[in-house]
Structure formats: C-alpha cells, structure tokens
Design a protein around this motif. Structure first.
Motif, PDB file in Angstrom:
ATOM      1  N   GLU A 194       0.866  -0.694  -0.019  1.00 57.21           N
ATOM      2  CA  GLU A 194       0.088  -0.190  -0.292  1.00 57.21           C
ATOM      3  C   GLU A 194       0.682   1.578  -0.245  1.00 57.21           C
ATOM      4  N   MET A 211       4.195   3.537  -4.964  1.00 58.93           N
ATOM      5  CA  MET A 211       2.851   4.091  -6.052  1.00 58.93           C
ATOM      6  C   MET A 211       3.987   3.905  -7.225  1.00 58.93           C
ATOM      7  N   SER A 212       3.100   4.394  -8.207  1.00 55.92           N
ATOM      8  CA  SER A 212       3.805   4.059 -10.054  1.00 55.92           C
ATOM      9  C   SER A 212       3.898   5.787 -10.590  1.00 55.92           C
ATOM     10  N   CYS A 223       0.470   8.537  -5.318  1.00 55.47           N
ATOM     11  CA  CYS A 223      -0.988   8.177  -5.724  1.00 55.47           C
ATOM     12  C   CYS A 223      -1.456   6.978  -7.000  1.00 55.47           C
ATOM     13  N   GLY A 224      -0.491   6.952  -7.997  1.00 57.11           N
ATOM     14  CA  GLY A 224      -0.493   6.397  -8.632  1.00 57.11           C
ATOM     15  C   GLY A 224      -0.246   4.853  -9.156  1.00 57.11           C
ATOM     16  N   ALA A 225      -1.709   4.553 -10.187  1.00 58.42           N
ATOM     17  CA  ALA A 225      -1.549   2.599  -9.963  1.00 58.42           C
ATOM     18  C   ALA A 225      -0.830   2.035 -10.327  1.00 58.42           C
ATOM     19  N   GLY A 226      -0.365   0.757 -10.706  1.00 60.49           N
ATOM     20  CA  GLY A 226       0.612  -0.390 -11.088  1.00 60.49           C
ATOM     21  C   GLY A 226       1.352  -0.077 -10.283  1.00 60.49           C
ATOM     22  N   GLU A 227       2.358  -1.414 -10.909  1.00 62.07           N
ATOM     23  CA  GLU A 227       2.672  -1.787 -10.408  1.00 62.07           C
ATOM     24  C   GLU A 227       2.996  -3.180  -9.810  1.00 62.07           C
ATOM     25  N   ALA A 228       1.631  -3.954 -10.302  1.00 63.70           N
ATOM     26  CA  ALA A 228       0.832  -5.472 -10.399  1.00 63.70           C
ATOM     27  C   ALA A 228       2.079  -6.061  -9.711  1.00 63.70           C
ATOM     28  N   LYS A 258       4.058  -5.410  -6.993  1.00 66.61           N
ATOM     29  CA  LYS A 258       3.204  -5.092  -4.951  1.00 66.61           C
ATOM     30  C   LYS A 258       3.665  -6.970  -5.220  1.00 66.61           C
ATOM     31  N   ASN A 281       6.251   6.841   1.678  1.00 61.03           N
ATOM     32  CA  ASN A 281       5.960   6.396   0.579  1.00 61.03           C
ATOM     33  C   ASN A 281       6.870   6.047  -0.426  1.00 61.03           C
TER      34      ASN A 281
END
Lengths: 300, 300
Positions: free
Chosen positions: A215, A218-219, A223-228, A231, B65
């Motif tokens: 959590e 970040m990408s 707060c950028g979504a991504g980097e699945a 993670k 972060n």
C-alpha cells in the motif's frame, strides 16, 4: 576489463553475506531496556563509529561529530530533560492512548553503558555546498545516514541502541555546550543488551502495527496505480515473513510457558528454545547451514 | 531465561556475518555511472523495499512512501530539473572549484534501470505524534533511515544507488503530483552496475578527502577533550584500513596497466586482478576463507 567487472558486480556478496545484511535490518530494535551492566569495549565502539563515518554525505562534507557521554551526573540531567519533555508531549497524544503512553519505556539514558550525541555541523561545507543549494537540509539527512549505519553495525555486534527523540533540543544544546551552528540529530543510548525483542516494543504494546508495504508503493506519480508485479512480489515476501513471525511469537509464548511450567512445547517443532526469534537465532542457524533463509526461501 | 538470553545477545552474528554488514557499509557508493542496461528484477526490488520498510521510525509511524518511476519521458523531465538546478547551484561553489564541479557526473537519472522517489507523509501520525512534539522533523529523519537501509541492501545485491540532491523540490513535487503535506526526501537512481568504484567519486576526483575520525570524536561536551583510548582504537582501525586502501588503489592501477600493456604487475602480490578492491573482492575472499577481514585483523 572483464576481470574487474566480475570482481565488483556484487557477486562478492554470496547468499550468506546478503542474508547477514538483511538480518541486521530485520532484527535491529530501538532498545530502551535489557541493557546489561557491562562497559562497552572501546574497540567495539571504534568499529561502530567507523561504520557511522562511512555513511554517504552530500558533497562528501561528512558533517557529523560524535559526543560520547559517560558521566552519570550529566546523564541524569539529560534524563531530567526527557522527563520534562514527556510531560509536555503528553497532551498532544490522543486521549485514549495517554495511559499507554505513560506506561511505555521510552529511554534508557542512565541504564545503558554510554550515551552518544551525533551532531551535524551545518557550516562544514560553507564555501562549496555541493548539492545543498536547493536542499540545505541534505547535511542533516547525511548525518541521519551515519546514525543508521551506527545502529545496524551495533546490531551485528550485539549492542543495543535507542534513539531518544523526546527531548528539547535547545536545552540539550546548552547542557552539552553545542554551538549555534551545530544541530544535535540523535541522542542515543548505547550498550550491550541481554536480548533483542522479537518485535518492536511499540508493536508488542499495541501502539501500532507494521503497515502493509504494497500500500506504500506508488507508480510514476504520487498515488499512481500500477506496479502490480512488484506489489505481488512484495506481498509474497511479506506473507513469508509474516508466517515466520507468527511461528516465532507462538514459539516464544510456548517457550515462556515451558520455562514457567517446566513442560515441553505442545508439539515437536523445528524452533528450539534457543531459537525463539526467527529473525535472529533461527535465521542465523539457517544462514549458517546455508539454506532456507528469507531471501532465498521466498523469492530469487 | 538463560536460553533466551544466549539466543538473542548478538552471538547469532558470527564473524563472517558481522564482516558482511561492515562490508556493505564500506563498499556502498553514491553511484552516478557504471549502470548497465539490464532491467531490475521485481523480486530484487521487493527485497530492497522491504529492507527500507524495516527502518526505525519515531512512534512507529512509518511515514514513507515509494514512488517507482520508469517512464523515459518523465525521467527526461526530472533530468531537466537537475540540469536547471545545477546551473543555479554553480555560483554557490568556490570559484576555483567551478570547473571541477562542471565535470563531475552528478546523476544517472536516464541511464539507470529505474528511479525511486522516497517521500515522507508528515500527517501519518497527526493524532498521536509520539516523539515528535519537540522535534517534528523526526519523521523526516525516519524516512532517511529507510533510504539508508535501501542503499545498503542494494549494495549487498549488487545494485547501484545514487541520491540526486541537486533538484528543486517544489518542481519535483509538481512533476510527480506529490501533495502539499508530503515531502520528497530522496530521489534515487537505481540499477545494476558493472562495478562499484574503489573510492567515492568525489574523493577520486579530488573534491574532498575522508576526514580523520578521531578529530570528530568529543568527550562529554562539544569539543570536550578526552576519550584518548577510544581515539587510539579508532586510529588503529583507520591505519589498518588506510594501508589496505593504498594497496587496493595501487593494485588497481597496476592491473589497469597490466590490462593495457598485457604485462603482469611488477611485484608478486596477494591481490590478484580479480580482487582489485579490498573493500569488495578481497574482503569477500578473506571473509569466505575465514581470516584476515578488517574487524578481526585490526582489533578484537
């Protein structure tokens, strides 16, 4: 230059050496108790300070100084500063947590072998402040890196370190005759300890929990979504560590029960009483037998 | 609880493990070049971030972060910020050092496998700021400890890290959409490298020298005289390291000569071409053969 490349590419750290570095980080504790009465050998302290002195520093300015404080009367004065500061801080704490706050042991100033104040001389690079024009606080950060080196080296040497942050800086400066242009960064309690706690004190006492690392990742932007995939890799590591940590705590509880009742643990277990703490003893044993340590166990 | 005491007193770090921790510190470099084109495996990056996440934090607030930046266009924008900042900083540098400053390579933003911005969320403990009432900057310092953990773990994994401090913070915040209450602490270039330099770049280029550690140690108060035995112990360590370091540099020079002229080094030496760097390869070899590493060599 193939030979040189091979010699310096990081292959010089084999799995055992890498494990040792991680182990120092995972088992480092902010120590406030368990100090033993032994003096700290000057040879050991010299190694810890040398480690601190090899921290990175912006513009290679090496802004740190190290004040060694052994005198009992002076340490009592510092402890008085802490006690006063604790009373001042208390009202800032959420009402329902104030009772817990009062119970927490937050310093070991007088019980530790010695105290160390690590300071930052803000003028040391004044004529050529490489890397500090936009971010003048970089010298403070460099000094913090020195503190962290000291702390990790101490863990590897079996020496406990506690960072006392509840203290009024100007009062501390007066007590230690620290001049205006020098900033105390860390006031540390340092000494041999009888044990390192399996978990951070504030976690054991219910003050807080370790946050889920995925959590905090970040990408590209905040707060950028991504980097699945990253993670997922982190979650796999965390699950592995979490399972081990549960086993440790359970084994520690069982062993404590066993110690008091003179009964063996309920089930046969690979965790013997002498390896109550995964992070420390069992990791060490596994490391020395060359298999099953955290990094190799969970992900390569 | 004798068993527990024995298990956790630090004896779990044997000499090889302690050496590994010191070696990571002594051979860590602020890397600006030698990045290779390889991607950085997510499994490795996950381990480095886990190391960072195990840093100490005041009040266990874990204020950090991690923003992973891979996009080439965004990195070029960050590099433009660096280039502008470098021009702005130049006049602050002593006149006679400005030419050298211009020549120094001070970032590897576009050449590294990825960039990482480590930030500090200043509100994460806002209702119960344990340990921050007198020293609100403690959360920034905690985040720096996370940076240093990341850096040391990276060294042990053969991954280079460079901290870019010549950058305008507000511009970086806009570029990465970082909100007001979050402070960027470190902008890092991260990636596999072909080598770690034997010495810090700024030392190799004549910008600065490592300061004599005994002169940075004080007793009881700032500039307080005393601690003679400790200073002697430090000097003995420094002399030992200095001798080794000279041998390393000399051997590196000889080896480079040998590479170009296809001649062997002038004298037989224990330092082979594959151990150009004491801090790295030769320490590793000695460590693995179980004798002669720095801590055991110089002082016990």
């Amino acid at each position: 230059m193939q030979a040189r490349t091979a010699a310096t590419s990081g292959d010089d750290f084999d799995q055992l050496a890498r494990d040792a570095v991680y182990r120092a980080m995972f088992t480092r504790r902010d120590v406030r108790s368990h100090f033993v009465a032994d003096d700290l050998d000057d040879g050991v302290l010299a190694r810890l300070l040398t480690a601190a002195h090899h921290a990175p520093s912006v513009g290679y300015m090496q802004p740190w100084n190290f004040i060694v404080i052994r005198d009992a009367a002076r340490r009592r004065q510092v402890r008085d500063l802490f006690l006063a500061a604790r009373e001042q801080e208390l009202p800032a704490i959420e009402a329902e947590r104030q009772a817990l706050y009062r119970k927490l042991k937050l310093e070991g100033i007088c019980e530790s072998a010695l105290n160390l104040c690590i300071t930052c001389d803000r003028q040391r690079s004044k004529n050529s402040p490489l890397g500090r024009w936009h971010n003048p606080e970089m010298d403070l950060y460099s000094t913090v890196c020195a503190v962290q080196n000291f702390w990790l080296a101490a863990r590897a040497e079996g020496v406990g370190v506690g960072w006392v942050s509840i203290i009024e800086t100007e009062a501390l400066k007066r007590l230690l005759s620290i001049p205006e242009h020098v900033t105390p960064i860390a006031y540390l309690c340092v000494g041999r300890v009888s044990e390192f706690a399996p978990r951070p004190d504030l976690e054991a006492h219910g003050w807080g929990k370790r946050l889920p690392l995925p959590e905090l990742v970040m990408s590209e932007t905040f707060c950028g979504a991504g980097e699945a995939p990253l993670k997922s890799a982190i979650a796999a590591l965390e699950n592995g560590r979490s399972r081990d940590q549960s086993a440790v705590v359970e084994a520690a509880d069982q062993a404590a029960l066993g110690e008091s009742q003179r009964e063996p643990p309920k089930e046969p277990s690979a965790l013997s009483r002498s390896s109550l703490n995964f992070d420390e003893a069992s990791a060490s044993r596994r490391s020395q037998s060359g298999f099953g340590t955290w990094p190799s166990m969970v992900s390569k």
